[in-house]
Design an enzyme around this catalytic site. Sequence first.
Site, mmCIF file in Angstrom:
data_model
loop_
_atom_site.group_PDB
_atom_site.id
_atom_site.type_symbol
_atom_site.label_atom_id
_atom_site.label_comp_id
_atom_site.label_asym_id
_atom_site.label_seq_id
_atom_site.Cartn_x
_atom_site.Cartn_y
_atom_site.Cartn_z
ATOM 1 N N GLY A 33 0.860 -1.171 0.000
ATOM 2 C CA GLY A 33 0.000 0.000 0.000
ATOM 3 C C GLY A 33 0.893 1.216 0.000
ATOM 4 O O GLY A 33 1.708 1.416 0.912
ATOM 5 N N ASP A 254 7.609 4.995 -3.174
ATOM 6 C CA ASP A 254 7.043 5.299 -1.859
ATOM 7 C C ASP A 254 8.153 5.584 -0.853
ATOM 8 O O ASP A 254 8.028 6.475 -0.008
ATOM 9 C CB ASP A 254 6.199 4.127 -1.365
ATOM 10 C CG ASP A 254 5.192 3.657 -2.386
ATOM 11 O OD1 ASP A 254 4.705 4.498 -3.167
ATOM 12 O OD2 ASP A 254 4.892 2.452 -2.418
#
Length: 307
Positions: A33, A254
């Site tokens: 995620g 990320d």
Amino acid sequence: MADILCLGEPMLEFNAQKPGADGRRTYLEGHGGDTSNAAIAAARAGASVGMITALGQDGPGESFMQLWAKEGVDTSNVLRNPAAPTGIYFVTHDARGHHFSFYRSGSAASLYGATDVPEAAIRQAKFLHLSGISQAISTSACDAGFHAMEVARAAGTRISYDTNLRLRLWPAARAASVIHAAIAMADIALPSLDDAVALTGLQNPDAICDFYLRLAPLVVLKCGADGAILATRESRHRIPAYKVAAVDATGAGDCFAGNFLARLLAGDAPLQAARYANAAAALSTTGYGAVAPLPFPDAVSALLEST
């Protein structure tokens, strides 16, 4: 309260490993995620970080709560939904790179809406970080992202936005419309080169930087193996890539985002923060999975000092 708040969907990850001698493929269980990865990256870099999301009351959800507790990520703004699951995804690899298969329909995070946004926490934060995926997973999640940004802008909380384009989640035209409207509300735009080409139709990195500088005052174009470009309306700097033994680029962008925000929060100038984040992102590709390879400051400093 956390200084950096990351809004988006965490998902349990199953990452394909190289087949064994019998030809059978195994999967390494982990956590993913994009904004969760960024939160953990920032926490490992020493920042005060929290998640804004919803999880199911299930095993994967509990696994995330334990992970964030271990990593020092605040969960006071994480909702638990007993009627919806936590999403999962699979990562496979081939000569063209890594590929994702998502199972998130009806997930707790996809049911998150504008009325769930923790306005007080956002007002007290220094940064709000979200992404295209944060808004692509459902209409209500899209609305929640815009509402969170409106609250942040009114409070003077800086907004960071990573394109993280996933065309399986929404049509290209809607993705471009929403992502560019969101970046126009942001202080920091973090597009990847591949995303930007798909979103804008432009090919030249400088032209892409020019496009996003019309929307946001600070742009970091992540160019993968070619490093990154830090651009403002006054200056532009190319940051070369680091040569590492890369095996899996899952979560590298990320990692960059989390480390960039952590170093800005620590007082670094944007160029210094981007160089640090670029080194951290390179190190994150040397192991499998989105979370396990995220580096700590000593490893990043060692790489910076070696060049």
